[in-house]
Design a protein around this motif. Structure first.
Motif, PDB file in Angstrom:
ATOM      1  N   ILE A 113       0.843  -1.200   0.000  1.00 36.66           N
ATOM      2  CA  ILE A 113       0.000   0.000   0.000  1.00 36.66           C
ATOM      3  C   ILE A 113       0.875   1.246   0.000  1.00 36.66           C
ATOM      4  N   SER A 114       0.583   2.155  -0.918  1.00 38.99           N
ATOM      5  CA  SER A 114       1.221   3.465  -0.877  1.00 38.99           C
ATOM      6  C   SER A 114       0.098   4.474  -0.663  1.00 38.99           C
ATOM      7  N   SER A 115       0.186   5.238   0.401  1.00 41.22           N
ATOM      8  CA  SER A 115      -0.919   6.128   0.732  1.00 41.22           C
ATOM      9  C   SER A 115      -0.543   7.581   0.500  1.00 41.22           C
ATOM     10  N   SER A 116      -1.487   8.347  -0.014  1.00 36.38           N
ATOM     11  CA  SER A 116      -1.239   9.790  -0.129  1.00 36.38           C
ATOM     12  C   SER A 116      -1.938  10.540   1.005  1.00 36.38           C
ATOM     13  N   VAL A 117      -2.281   9.805   2.070  1.00 38.28           N
ATOM     14  CA  VAL A 117      -3.083  10.407   3.154  1.00 38.28           C
ATOM     15  C   VAL A 117      -2.401  11.642   3.759  1.00 38.28           C
ATOM     16  N   ASP A 118      -1.064  11.617   3.860  1.00 33.25           N
ATOM     17  CA  ASP A 118      -0.353  12.771   4.429  1.00 33.25           C
ATOM     18  C   ASP A 118      -0.597  14.033   3.607  1.00 33.25           C
ATOM     19  N   GLU A 119      -0.678  13.837   2.292  1.00 35.62           N
ATOM     20  CA  GLU A 119      -0.876  14.995   1.422  1.00 35.62           C
ATOM     21  C   GLU A 119      -2.271  15.594   1.583  1.00 35.62           C
ATOM     22  N   HIS A 120      -3.216  14.757   2.028  1.00 35.26           N
ATOM     23  CA  HIS A 120      -4.590  15.247   2.177  1.00 35.26           C
ATOM     24  C   HIS A 120      -4.852  15.807   3.567  1.00 35.26           C
ATOM     25  N   ALA A 121      -3.986  15.432   4.521  1.00 37.13           N
ATOM     26  CA  ALA A 121      -4.249  15.750   5.929  1.00 37.13           C
ATOM     27  C   ALA A 121      -4.552  17.228   6.130  1.00 37.13           C
ATOM     28  N   ARG A 122      -3.799  18.077   5.430  1.00 35.66           N
ATOM     29  CA  ARG A 122      -3.964  19.509   5.674  1.00 35.66           C
ATOM     30  C   ARG A 122      -5.281  20.052   5.142  1.00 35.66           C
ATOM     31  N   PHE A 123      -5.979  19.260   4.311  1.00 33.14           N
ATOM     32  CA  PHE A 123      -7.277  19.713   3.819  1.00 33.14           C
ATOM     33  C   PHE A 123      -8.422  19.148   4.651  1.00 33.14           C
ATOM     34  N   GLY A 124      -8.102  18.222   5.575  1.00 27.91           N
ATOM     35  CA  GLY A 124      -9.147  17.612   6.383  1.00 27.91           C
ATOM     36  C   GLY A 124     -10.022  16.658   5.589  1.00 27.91           C
ATOM     37  N   GLY A 125      -9.555  16.224   4.445  1.00 29.25           N
ATOM     38  CA  GLY A 125     -10.320  15.292   3.626  1.00 29.25           C
ATOM     39  C   GLY A 125      -9.536  14.979   2.372  1.00 29.25           C
ATOM     40  N   VAL A 126      -9.993  13.973   1.630  1.00 27.11           N
ATOM     41  CA  VAL A 126      -9.253  13.559   0.440  1.00 27.11           C
ATOM     42  C   VAL A 126      -9.548  14.504  -0.727  1.00 27.11           C
ATOM     43  N   VAL A 127      -8.497  15.022  -1.355  1.00 27.42           N
ATOM     44  CA  VAL A 127      -8.650  15.903  -2.514  1.00 27.42           C
ATOM     45  C   VAL A 127      -8.485  15.050  -3.773  1.00 27.42           C
ATOM     46  N   PRO A 128      -9.558  14.915  -4.584  1.00 30.01           N
ATOM     47  CA  PRO A 128      -9.508  13.975  -5.707  1.00 30.01           C
ATOM     48  C   PRO A 128      -8.320  14.157  -6.639  1.00 30.01           C
ATOM     49  N   GLU A 129      -8.017  15.383  -7.030  1.00 26.98           N
ATOM     50  CA  GLU A 129      -6.939  15.577  -8.003  1.00 26.98           C
ATOM     51  C   GLU A 129      -5.579  15.156  -7.423  1.00 26.98           C
ATOM     52  N   ILE A 130      -5.371  15.444  -6.165  1.00 24.14           N
ATOM     53  CA  ILE A 130      -4.110  15.049  -5.533  1.00 24.14           C
ATOM     54  C   ILE A 130      -4.039  13.522  -5.445  1.00 24.14           C
ATOM     55  N   ALA A 131      -5.163  12.887  -5.108  1.00 17.37           N
ATOM     56  CA  ALA A 131      -5.193  11.423  -5.011  1.00 17.37           C
ATOM     57  C   ALA A 131      -4.874  10.795  -6.364  1.00 17.37           C
ATOM     58  N   SER A 132      -5.488  11.319  -7.423  1.00 19.08           N
ATOM     59  CA  SER A 132      -5.284  10.735  -8.748  1.00 19.08           C
ATOM     60  C   SER A 132      -3.833  10.875  -9.203  1.00 19.08           C
ATOM     61  N   ARG A 133      -3.250  12.046  -8.968  1.00 23.28           N
ATOM     62  CA  ARG A 133      -1.835  12.236  -9.326  1.00 23.28           C
ATOM     63  C   ARG A 133      -0.963  11.237  -8.594  1.00 23.28           C
ATOM     64  N   ALA A 134      -1.243  11.072  -7.300  1.00 29.18           N
ATOM     65  CA  ALA A 134      -0.427  10.180  -6.485  1.00 29.18           C
ATOM     66  C   ALA A 134      -0.573   8.733  -6.947  1.00 29.18           C
ATOM     67  N   HIS A 135      -1.786   8.340  -7.369  1.00 30.77           N
ATOM     68  CA  HIS A 135      -1.980   6.964  -7.854  1.00 30.77           C
ATOM     69  C   HIS A 135      -1.070   6.679  -9.048  1.00 30.77           C
ATOM     70  N   LEU A 136      -1.079   7.603  -9.999  1.00 33.93           N
ATOM     71  CA  LEU A 136      -0.279   7.370 -11.206  1.00 33.93           C
ATOM     72  C   LEU A 136       1.212   7.328 -10.847  1.00 33.93           C
ATOM     73  N   GLU A 137       1.630   8.221  -9.950  1.00 30.24           N
ATOM     74  CA  GLU A 137       3.043   8.248  -9.561  1.00 30.24           C
ATOM     75  C   GLU A 137       3.464   6.951  -8.889  1.00 30.24           C
ATOM     76  N   ALA A 138       2.576   6.404  -8.061  1.00 33.34           N
ATOM     77  CA  ALA A 138       2.960   5.251  -7.242  1.00 33.34           C
ATOM     78  C   ALA A 138       2.729   3.916  -7.935  1.00 33.34           C
TER      79      ALA A 138
END
Ligand SMILES: [Zn+2]
Lengths: 345, 331
Positions: free
Chosen positions: A33-58
């Protein structure tokens, strides 16, 4: 445990975890599992565009690591499975496209699977027990449902679900109010350990006699948020851990009361608790206590398989292969809001 | 004979082609801005029925609307991985440009939110990296504008030639940062002062050991002319610093270092953005940097900003430690 079944690789990208699992029949071989949860933490929720970018990268590195952990080559895989919904559409598409690339390159079957069914199917791993029929309590950031699982790969009925917030969502919202950070589930679980769960009597949604007529197995958590906010406003000297513990108790109590009720009413003797919230320590301990008392057989996957992962996707793919189900059509459509009634796309 | 599979999903059109020894043996497309995910596997299945043996995958890295773009890249990378063949990324705008022969023109595609991704081509070559702007800003140039608005799409049969030209990419050409990305939380960015040199040296030593600058070098570089240093501070403590130098109109990144324990939080990204912004204010034509071969954290970041490898310097960081020189055009 059947060790010699098909080798299935499962890909999960419905939210913020890029995950790949590999199973052989019902035996778990790898779970990365590679999680982008740290990147979302500061928004208090999952940001779709950031999640999608991270998926492709990982994605490529997660696939490689899973194969290395399972000590096999991609060419050894017999079938692929991928979460096709529900989830964030941009995130799902990275997974389904990657899975399609692998399957077409190797001319192997691909199963698009339902994320919720996969959460329940993870219960099949590393054991030979009979899977269905069962009542499933599925609780996560996006879903809170009570399901009647007659056959996990083809026949699942929804008995009840939340009419507003999901249980995990309620944890996130309350954690935000209590300034405990994101994700809220683990934060509240930890904070509640030193609190008194009976300190404050928060409401149990949809449990009154008149609610039960239409909403016997449904949940409602939005009223809890109001109740907690109101309590904090009028009790400036509150003990935060007591608020956490009492809130958590209110959620866990109503989840279990209704789920065990469904098992008793249907005469089905097994209760499976699955989804991210199933990692909650209070839910696990109270479930054990109450199912023992009710004479119900309880199954909860290990903590690390409750939150989103690839092993659960591989697990349902493997069950589909074992049942001889046809793979999904080439170019099947990912569906961000698919219901659990279609376990395999 | 070598066969290339070309894939592009950077516009509303999903298109693919099989090119065998310079000849197009299969070509197909599907139109629909929201259906790349369903269309691409079907098109590929048709292509594989014509010829299953593939020697390389070439994929359009955009720029283009992100969701569709990622469908093609994700598919291409996984397909290539499963086959054990290479996957090459190219700029999708280049594959529109090859269809036109004007001496000076613009290629523009939809970037959503009333903007376009564009690049300018002069004498057959793209000038700089793709960028984003409002369509009206392009109109003032009074050049021919080609692209999706006129139903001109990337031509996958041109991908082989473009890949050979060497202008290749290993990650999506996003151009725009995600809308939501703010500065890293709790980190304050400000100009670096002389007082920061001592903690900076401590970070430098922890990060690079013997290969890093000495205190004297650090101070000398800091005090030099035509340069800008920025510091990142967290809880009153220096945790990151970066510097850039304007050398006769080309900016050179002198250093960009984030302290251990603060990496992967977008701090490096923010520092780099500030260095690039400064270079732009200095009207630099380009910005360059060196990075060690195999630095898996830094290289993707630089690439995401449009830096391209232009050469390598052997033994730059000491014997056997090769540096990659990267350059990003600013004009
Ligand atoms: Zn889930």
């Amino acid at each position: 445990m059947k060790n010699s079944g098909a080798l299935v690789l499962g890909i999960e990208t419905s939210c913020d975890e890029t995950a790949v699992g590999i199973v052989s029949g019902r035996k778990l071989l790898a779970n990365i599992i590679s999680s982008s949860v740290d990147e979302h933490a500061r928004f208090g929720g999952v940001v779709p565009e950031i999640a999608s970018r991270a998926h492709l990268e990982a994605m490529q590195s997660v696939i490689s690591r899973a194969l290395a952990e399972a000590k096999i080559s991609i060419k050894d895989i017999d079938a692929f499975a991928v979460t096709a919904g529900p989830g964030l559409i941009g995130a799902l598409l990275v997974g389904t496209s990657s899975a399609a690339g692998l399957a077409l390159a190797l001319n192997k079957p691909l199963y698009g699977v339902n994320h919720l069914s996969a959460h329940i199917a993870v219960d099949s791993l590393n054991s030979d027990h009979k899977l269905d029929p069962a009542i499933a309590l599925l609780v996560s950031g996006g879903h809170s449902s009570i399901l009647q699982v007659n056959d996990l790969t083809s026949d699942v009925k929804t008995l009840g679900s939340t009419i507003d917030d999901a249980a995990g969502e309620a944890f996130d919202k309350i954690a935000r109010i209590l300034e405990l950070g994101f994700p809220g589930g683990p934060a509240i679980d930890k904070d509640a350990k030193s609190g008194n769960p009976a300190a404050i009597d928060f409401p149990r949604g949809l449990t009154l006699a008149r609610d039960l007529i239409d909403h016997k197995y449904d949940f409602s958590f939005s009223g809890l948020k109001t109740a907690v906010s109101r309590y904090l406003a009028k009790s400036p000297d509150h003990i935060r851990a007591d608020v956490s513990a009492s809130f958590q108790e209110a959620v866990v109590d109503v989840l279990l009361t209704k789920a065990i009720g469904a098992a008793k009413d249907s005469g089905i003797e097994t209760l499976i608790i699955a989804g991210g919230v199933a990692a909650n320590s209070r839910l696990r301990s109270l479930a054990k206590e109450r199912t023992e008392k009710a004479g119900i057989n309880l199954r909860i996957p290990p903590m690390d398989l409750c939150t989103d992962n690839g092993a659960m996707v591989a697990a349902i793919g493997s069950l589909a292969v074992a049942k001889g189900l046809a793979p999904s059509k080439v170019g099947f459509e990912a569906n961000s809001s698919s219901g659990i009634t279609t376990p395999i796309f | 004979m070598s066969t290339s599979l070309a894939i592009d999903t950077s516009t509303s059109r999903t298109s693919i082609a099989l090119v065998k020894a310079g000849k197009v043996i299969f070509q197909a497309h599907h139109d629909g801005a929201l259906s790349h995910g369903e269309a691409l596997p079907k098109l590929i299945a048709d292509a594989l029925a014509v010829q299953s043996e593939i020697d390389e995958v070439i994929v359009g890295m955009g720029p283009g609307p992100f969701t569709g773009l990622r469908v093609g890249i994700s598919f291409a990378e996984s397909f290539a991985f499963a086959r054990g063949i290479k996957c090459v990324g190219i700029c999708s705008l280049d594959a529109i440009a090859t269809q036109f022969s004007d001496p000076d023109f613009i290629v523009a595609v939809d970037a959503r939110r009333k903007e376009v991704f564009y690049a300018r081509y002069t004498d057959g070559f793209r000038i700089g990296e793709p960028n984003v702007c409002q369509p009206s800003q392009l109109n003032v140039l009074q050049l021919p504008i080609y692209g999706e608005a006129l139903s001109q799409f990337p031509d996958p049969t041109e991908f082989v030639a473009i890949a050979k030209s060497g202008r290749t990419y290993t990650s999506p050409i996003y151009v725009r940062r995600p809308d939501a990305y703010p500065a890293p939380e709790g980190v304050k960015f400000r100009a670096m002062t002389q007082l920061d040199l001592v903690p900076a040296f401590a970070i430098e030593k922890a990060a690079y050991g013997k290969d890093g600058w000495t205190m004297a070098q650090l101070k000398e570089e800091y005090l030099g002319k035509e340069r800008m240093y920025v510091a990142g501070e967290f809880g009153g403590e220096l945790i990151a610093y970066a510097g850039v130098f304007n050398l006769a109109g080309v900016a050179d990144v002198l250093t960009l270092t984030v302290a251990d324990g603060h990496r992967r939080k977008g701090i490096g990204r923010e520092l780099l953005r500030r260095l690039i912004d400064w270079a732009r204010t200095q009207k630099c034509e380009a910005i360059m940097l060196e990075v060690r071969v195999g630095n898996g954290e830094a290289i993707p970041l630089y690439e995401a900003f449009g830096f391209i490898e232009i050469s390598q310097r052997k033994d730059y960081y000491g014997p056997g430690k090769t540096a990659i020189v990267m350059r990003k055009e600013l004009k």
